[in-house]
Design an enzyme around this catalytic site. Structure first.
Site, PDB file in Angstrom:
ATOM      1  N   ASN A   1       4.214 -23.537  20.374  1.00  0.00           N
ATOM      2  CA  ASN A   1       3.420 -23.993  19.222  1.00  0.00           C
ATOM      3  C   ASN A   1       4.056 -23.673  17.867  1.00  0.00           C
ATOM      4  OD1 ASN A   1       2.781 -21.279  19.507  1.00  0.00           O
ATOM      5  ND2 ASN A   1       0.699 -21.568  18.757  1.00  0.00           N
TER       6      ASN A   1
ATOM      7  N   GLU B   1       1.947 -10.820  22.572  1.00  0.00           N
ATOM      8  CA  GLU B   1       1.043 -11.471  21.620  1.00  0.00           C
ATOM      9  C   GLU B   1       0.431 -12.673  22.328  1.00  0.00           C
ATOM     10  OE1 GLU B   1       0.093 -10.028  19.124  1.00  0.00           O
ATOM     11  OE2 GLU B   1       1.637  -8.503  18.998  1.00  0.00           O
TER      12      GLU B   1
ATOM     13  N   CYS C   1      -2.614 -20.014  17.774  1.00  0.00           N
ATOM     14  CA  CYS C   1      -3.274 -18.910  18.483  1.00  0.00           C
ATOM     15  C   CYS C   1      -4.416 -18.348  17.658  1.00  0.00           C
ATOM     16  CB  CYS C   1      -2.263 -17.820  18.815  1.00  0.00           C
ATOM     17  SG  CYS C   1      -1.380 -17.239  17.362  1.00  0.00           S
TER      18      CYS C   1
HETATM   19  P1  NAD Z   1       2.733 -19.722  28.244  1.00  0.00           P
HETATM   20  O1  NAD Z   1       2.200 -18.357  28.516  1.00  0.00           O
HETATM   21  O2  NAD Z   1       2.522 -20.756  29.251  1.00  0.00           O
HETATM   22  O3  NAD Z   1       4.321 -19.647  28.012  1.00  0.00           O
HETATM   23  C1  NAD Z   1       4.916 -18.881  26.975  1.00  0.00           C
HETATM   24  C2  NAD Z   1       6.367 -18.587  27.357  1.00  0.00           C
HETATM   25  O4  NAD Z   1       6.384 -17.671  28.436  1.00  0.00           O
HETATM   26  C3  NAD Z   1       7.170 -19.791  27.833  1.00  0.00           C
HETATM   27  O5  NAD Z   1       8.506 -19.641  27.422  1.00  0.00           O
HETATM   28  C4  NAD Z   1       7.054 -19.690  29.350  1.00  0.00           C
HETATM   29  O6  NAD Z   1       8.105 -20.334  30.022  1.00  0.00           O
HETATM   30  C5  NAD Z   1       7.104 -18.186  29.545  1.00  0.00           C
HETATM   31  N1  NAD Z   1       6.385 -17.658  30.712  1.00  0.00           N
HETATM   32  C6  NAD Z   1       5.211 -18.107  31.222  1.00  0.00           C
HETATM   33  N2  NAD Z   1       4.851 -17.333  32.272  1.00  0.00           N
HETATM   34  C7  NAD Z   1       5.798 -16.372  32.401  1.00  0.00           C
HETATM   35  C8  NAD Z   1       5.976 -15.285  33.302  1.00  0.00           C
HETATM   36  N3  NAD Z   1       5.093 -15.022  34.262  1.00  0.00           N
HETATM   37  N4  NAD Z   1       7.068 -14.505  33.161  1.00  0.00           N
HETATM   38  C9  NAD Z   1       7.965 -14.737  32.172  1.00  0.00           C
HETATM   39  N5  NAD Z   1       7.853 -15.773  31.302  1.00  0.00           N
HETATM   40  C10 NAD Z   1       6.770 -16.566  31.400  1.00  0.00           C
HETATM   41  O7  NAD Z   1       2.135 -20.145  26.815  1.00  0.00           O
HETATM   42  P2  NAD Z   1       2.322 -21.541  26.035  1.00  0.00           P
HETATM   43  O8  NAD Z   1       1.509 -22.579  26.705  1.00  0.00           O
HETATM   44  O9  NAD Z   1       3.748 -21.783  25.765  1.00  0.00           O
HETATM   45  O10 NAD Z   1       1.637 -21.163  24.626  1.00  0.00           O
HETATM   46  C11 NAD Z   1       0.267 -21.198  24.406  1.00  0.00           C
HETATM   47  C12 NAD Z   1      -0.329 -19.809  24.454  1.00  0.00           C
HETATM   48  O11 NAD Z   1       0.356 -18.950  23.554  1.00  0.00           O
HETATM   49  C13 NAD Z   1      -1.784 -19.764  24.024  1.00  0.00           C
HETATM   50  O12 NAD Z   1      -2.513 -18.953  24.913  1.00  0.00           O
HETATM   51  C14 NAD Z   1      -1.737 -19.127  22.638  1.00  0.00           C
HETATM   52  O13 NAD Z   1      -2.913 -18.453  22.250  1.00  0.00           O
HETATM   53  C15 NAD Z   1      -0.585 -18.196  22.787  1.00  0.00           C
HETATM   54  N6  NAD Z   1      -0.004 -17.850  21.492  1.00  0.00           N
HETATM   55  C16 NAD Z   1      -0.233 -16.593  20.995  1.00  0.00           C
HETATM   56  C17 NAD Z   1       0.272 -16.240  19.754  1.00  0.00           C
HETATM   57  C18 NAD Z   1       0.049 -14.853  19.192  1.00  0.00           C
HETATM   58  O14 NAD Z   1       0.801 -14.465  18.304  1.00  0.00           O
HETATM   59  N7  NAD Z   1      -0.929 -14.109  19.678  1.00  0.00           N
HETATM   60  C19 NAD Z   1       1.020 -17.164  19.019  1.00  0.00           C
HETATM   61  C20 NAD Z   1       1.234 -18.437  19.563  1.00  0.00           C
HETATM   62  C21 NAD Z   1       0.724 -18.768  20.803  1.00  0.00           C
END
Ligand code: NAD
Length: 488
Positions: free
Chosen positions: A157, A254, A288
């Protein structure tokens, strides 16, 4: 917008070289506004690639840790200049890949450059403390050292600004990095690594591996040489990573949010509706810190909902390259399905859909993942749309009788990322900042948005709450403290 006719293939970056994955497999990054537009082809990496990247980072670490901070800073500053010089092209690529409006994409690229510059300065004066003690012939102080090799795992995002706010503090403090971006937005992540490379970063200091989490995720988290994992993404993935990583691996997670905005009975209704629209629907609700719950006092509910519908219906939906577009496509098909599923949940659970919520499929919309922003009223706190993260343009309006009731509902979710209150009552505003369970707390501002120079992170299941990102404290995660006693 320029659509390239030939689709380029992009490589991993390991030990200072752009190389193909040993898997010989690739995947495509697709434009969510037009699925026929392939933005690029990327390496579907495997564990051998990650192993190689970690080895390269290990080898590079001792020299990088000894490199003068001013030299490390010069590289960050030069990379920032490269991003700025290429901002138009990079913004276009970001919009094609993620869907956000090109103005937002441009701002994100510039913010990332600013983040590199910020840490180039802050990191050079990040140091320990000295401690007064009773021995006149002893000096006691702390020193900060880099950790070693750090895994950086990021979502789609904010696909360049989130990596920048992790990678810059990691590098300036002398760590080396293995970076895995989201498979939905690998190109803009590639551009950040390319900028660092072109700025002269030594080989092995930053390594870049693209691919599925199911193939490469575990090793990035469990390899014994990984001293820290900084991750932004869903709470489910964050919990998984946190559990898998070893006792000696630091984690910074995060994660998700279910961010409320409380509209008090003295609120400026116009402002409340504007802030809800900006917080809930900008980036197509995919921030987020996006506003997903509005808890409104009954005296002002009708007037507020009316204004909210009026402002929401004025939002132009479309391709991020069109002028005036405020709502782009959702970032991928999974997102679209999830948002539509929650709109159904809202109806099933008895909430009233007072605006939007339909998938758009006519004309140009048919090629992308478009949905109208949705507003639900008559929402009760136990409904799924009031409790679970949707991560899309859906706002749930919950009516309450008192401030106390509003606070009880605001805090009754497992998340605690961001929250806001709209009021002119100073006492209520201060009470709110004290009582709300959230890491980012705002008064008369959107739940979204945070400063580069201020700490950022959540409470409860929104973060591991160990180390904050951003600002000066963002450097702490990447260093370990030694306490040194010198008698003389
Ligand atoms: P996601 O958890 O599906 O993936 C995030 C990243 O992690 C990707 O690169 C993915 O390939 C990797 N990943 C996923 N599972 C993993 C695992 N088990 N081990 C290692 N790597 C893994 O999230 P998304 O769909 O890309 O993003 C949306 C989410 O991110 C929402 O829940 C949003 O709230 C959160 N987000 C949080 C913040 C914050 O600062 N708190 C900021 C932006 C987005």
């Amino acid at each position: 917008m320029l659509l390239t006719t030939k689709v380029e293939t992009f490589h991993n970056f390991i030990g200072g070289k752009w190389i193909e994955s040993g898997s010989s497999k690739t995947f495509q990054s697709v434009n969510p506004a037009n699925q026929e537009d392939i933005v690029g082809v990327f390496q579907a990496s495997n564990e051998q690639d990650v192993q190689q990247a970690i080895e390269a980072a290990c080898q590079a670490f001792p020299k990088w840790a000894e490199t003068a901070p001013s030299k490390r800073a010069a590289i960050l500053n030069k990379a920032a200049a490269i991003l700025e010089e290429n901002v138009e092209k990079l913004a276009e690529e970001l919009t094609r890949e993620e869907g956000k409006h090109v103005t937002d994409a441009k701002n994100e690229v510039l913010r990332s450059a600013q983040t590199l510059r910020y840490y180039a300065v802050e990191g050079q004066s990040f140091t320990g403390e000295t401690f007064p003690n009773d021995d006149p012939n002893m000096k006691v102080s702390t020193e900060r050292e880099p950790l070693g090799v750090v895994s950086v795992i990021t979502p789609w995002n904010f696909p360049i600004s989130i990596p920048a706010r992790k990678i810059a503090p990691a590098l300036i403090t002398g760590n080396t990095v293995v970076f895995k971006p989201s498979s939905d937005t690998p190109l803009i992540a590639y551009r950040l690594v390319e900028a660092l490379h072109n700025a002269g970063i030594p080989e092995g200091v930053i390594n870049f591996v693209t691919g599925r989490a199911s193939e490469v995720g575990d090793l990035l988290v469990t390899h014994p040489a990984i001293r820290a994992v900084t991750f932004t993404g869903s709470t489910a993935a964050g919990e998984d990573i946190h559990k898998k990583s070893s006792f000696t691996t630091r984690t910074q997670m995060e994660l998700g949010g279910k961010n409320p905005i409380i509209v008090m009975d003295d609120a400026d209704i116009e402002l409340a509706a504007t802030l809800t629209v900006n917080g809930g629907f900008s980036l197509t609700g995919q921030a987020c810190t996006g506003t997903s719950r509005v808890i409104v006092l009954k005296e002002v509910k009708e007037a507020y909902v009316q204004k909210l519908i009026e402002k929401t219906s004025a939002l132009k939906i479309g391709n991020g390259f069109e002028d005036g577009v405020k709502i782009g496509p959702l970032a991928n098909e999974k997102q679209l399905k999830n948002v539509l599923k929650y709109i159904e949940y809202g109806k099933e659970d008895g909430a009233t859909l007072v605006y939007g919520g339909k998938q758009l499929t006519e004309g140009q919309y048919g090629q992308g993942f478009y949905v109208q922003p949705a507003i639900f009223t008559n929402v009760t706190p136990d409904m799924r749309i009031a409790k679970e993260e949707i991560f899309g343009p859906v706002v749930a309006v919950i009516e309450v009788g008192t401030y106390e009731e509003a606070m009880a509902i605001a805090n009754d979710v497992e998340y605690g990322l961001s929250a806001s209150i709209i009021t002119n009552n100073l006492k209520v505003a201060h009470q709110f900042t004290k009582e709300i369970q959230a890491g980012t707390v705002k008064v008369n501002r959107t739940t979204t948005g945070n400063l580069i120079n201020a700490p950022f992170g959540g409470l409860k299941k929104s973060s591991t709450s160990t180390f904050r990102e951003s600002g000066r404290v963002g450097l702490e995660f990447f260093t370990q403290v030694k306490t040194v006693y010198v008698g003389y």
